[in-house]
Design a protein around this motif. Sequence first.
Motif, PDB file in Angstrom:
ATOM      1  N   SER A  25      11.688   8.435  -9.389  1.00  0.00           N
ATOM      2  CA  SER A  25      11.256   7.870  -8.103  1.00  0.00           C
ATOM      3  C   SER A  25      12.403   7.151  -7.419  1.00  0.00           C
TER       4      SER A  25
ATOM      5  N   PRO B 207       7.928   9.536 -12.796  1.00  0.00           N
ATOM      6  CA  PRO B 207       8.498   8.397 -13.534  1.00  0.00           C
ATOM      7  C   PRO B 207       9.411   7.536 -12.651  1.00  0.00           C
ATOM      8  N   ASP B 208       9.536   6.255 -13.018  1.00  0.00           N
ATOM      9  CA  ASP B 208      10.299   5.286 -12.225  1.00  0.00           C
ATOM     10  C   ASP B 208      11.733   5.730 -11.938  1.00  0.00           C
TER      11      ASP B 208
ATOM     12  N   THR C 104       3.553   7.943  -6.597  1.00  0.00           N
ATOM     13  CA  THR C 104       2.632   7.302  -7.537  1.00  0.00           C
ATOM     14  C   THR C 104       1.477   8.243  -7.858  1.00  0.00           C
ATOM     15  N   GLU C 105       0.905   8.887  -6.823  1.00  0.00           N
ATOM     16  CA  GLU C 105      -0.185   9.854  -7.041  1.00  0.00           C
ATOM     17  C   GLU C 105       0.243  10.988  -7.964  1.00  0.00           C
ATOM     18  N   LEU C 106       1.508  11.401  -7.838  1.00  0.00           N
ATOM     19  CA  LEU C 106       2.031  12.503  -8.650  1.00  0.00           C
ATOM     20  C   LEU C 106       2.538  12.036 -10.017  1.00  0.00           C
ATOM     21  N   SER C 107       2.422  10.740 -10.299  1.00  0.00           N
ATOM     22  CA  SER C 107       2.872  10.154 -11.566  1.00  0.00           C
ATOM     23  C   SER C 107       4.344  10.444 -11.862  1.00  0.00           C
TER      24      SER C 107
END
Length: 120
Positions: A77, A73-74, A68-71
């Motif tokens: 992830s 994508p879903d 999440t911190e590194l953004s």
Amino acid sequence: MHMARKTADYKCLGDKISEEIGDKKVRVWGSDDDNAIISGISDSNAFENADHLLCELDSYDNCKRKLTELSVPDKESKDIFASIFGQDRTVSDKTAHKIGLIDMDTEEKFDEKLRQLVPV
């Protein structure tokens, strides 16, 4: 003890375990990532050279937080999580588990699985 989260309390617990098991040494132990637990237990005689492992839930949460911190994508992830933690799938009321890195039971198997991963 658990609510106060004091290193000295966990050191006392580790010392008590060390006293109970005598000359034996613990090779591996696990807990959450609370620094008081890790420091206190690790400073005890029986645990001084033992490897510490995070529980699966904390490993999962730490990975999720970092992605999440590194953004990330879903979709990526989900692929990363499946590679690390495996993935359960249900087909016709039967559940199968696709294995991940966490399921490897030897260093050799872990290294081989790691080599098979494709960078995202």
